[in-house]
Write an enzyme that holds these catalytic residues in place. Structure first.
Site, PDB file in Angstrom:
ATOM      1  N   ARG A   1     -29.374 -30.644   6.817  1.00  0.00           N
ATOM      2  CA  ARG A   1     -31.374 -31.166   6.548  1.00  0.00           C
ATOM      3  C   ARG A   1     -31.145 -30.246   5.356  1.00  0.00           C
ATOM      4  NH1 ARG A   1     -31.907 -26.651  11.295  1.00  0.00           N
ATOM      5  NH2 ARG A   1     -29.117 -26.594  11.078  1.00  0.00           N
TER       6      ARG A   1
ATOM      7  N   GLU B   1     -19.559 -15.456  10.374  1.00  0.00           N
ATOM      8  CA  GLU B   1     -19.840 -14.606  10.874  1.00  0.00           C
ATOM      9  C   GLU B   1     -18.092 -14.441  11.577  1.00  0.00           C
ATOM     10  OE1 GLU B   1     -22.032 -12.401  14.917  1.00  0.00           O
ATOM     11  OE2 GLU B   1     -22.504 -14.159  14.278  1.00  0.00           O
TER      12      GLU B   1
END
Ligand code: AMP
Length: 174
Positions: A59, A96
């Site tokens: 993006r 994560e």
């Protein structure tokens, strides 16, 4: 300043449970809102002698590409591993679970060149921090980092400490 937040769609539990995904396609498809976002993302840096826009896949390509075109300067892509065809350098960052990395062509930045790093969203800051390191490894100067959105309930900004950061829309809670 127009309220751009109303053009962002929150998609709960995408791509996995517990994540509120900030979907910018609903902003991009509205011409005046897209244009306004691009202008506002440029504004804080317009007297900073920016020579290149470096956008983060994917993006960051849409926003950064439009910014570079508007400013009349070059665009450089940071890509996911294995996508760039010529000589490149890579930088890893923590996720994560596990790590990821981004890559950049070694000839994309000249020594001393002033680069504005662009992405749609600042969360943990890992991606943008890795992008800044790549520019600096090549001898470039990170003149700033421009995001459309920040999730400020995540302390991602700390990874960009000391850098000039611009954000247009801040989500203070999940
Ligand atoms: P980070 O490295 O954690 O700052 O993550 C930033 C990157 O992940 C950006 O390229 C974003 O497009 C994407 N991202 C992370 N969290 C979200 C979210 N909640 N909604 C949309 N995109 C996200």
């Amino acid at each position: 300043m127009k309220d751009l937040e109303k053009f962002i769609r929150n998609v709960q539990d995408f791509p996995k449970k517990g994540i509120g995904f900030k979907d910018i396609t609903t902003l991009l498809k509205e011409g005046p809102a897209f244009r306004e976002a691009v202008h506002q993302m440029i504004e804080p840096f317009k007297n900073d002698g920016i020579q290149k826009i470096a956008g983060i896949e994917s993006r960051g390509f849409i926003l950064g590409g439009a910014m570079a075109y508007e400013m009349g300067i070059g665009f450089i892509p940071f890509r996911k591993p294995g996508k760039l065809p010529a000589a490149k350098i890579a930088e890893s960052y923590a996720l994560e679970y596990g790590t990821d990395s981004i890559e950049m062509h070694v000839d994309s930045v000249q020594k001393g060149e002033r680069v504005l790093v662009v992405d749609d969203l600042l969360a943990t800051g890992g991606t943008a921090a890795a992008a800044c390191k790549l520019v600096e490894k090549l001898g470039g100067v990170v003149a700033g980092v421009s995001f459309l959105i920040e999730l400020s309930f995540i302390p991602g900004r700390e990874k960009l400490k000391g850098r000039k950061i611009s954000v247009l829309i801040d989500y203070k809670s999940e």
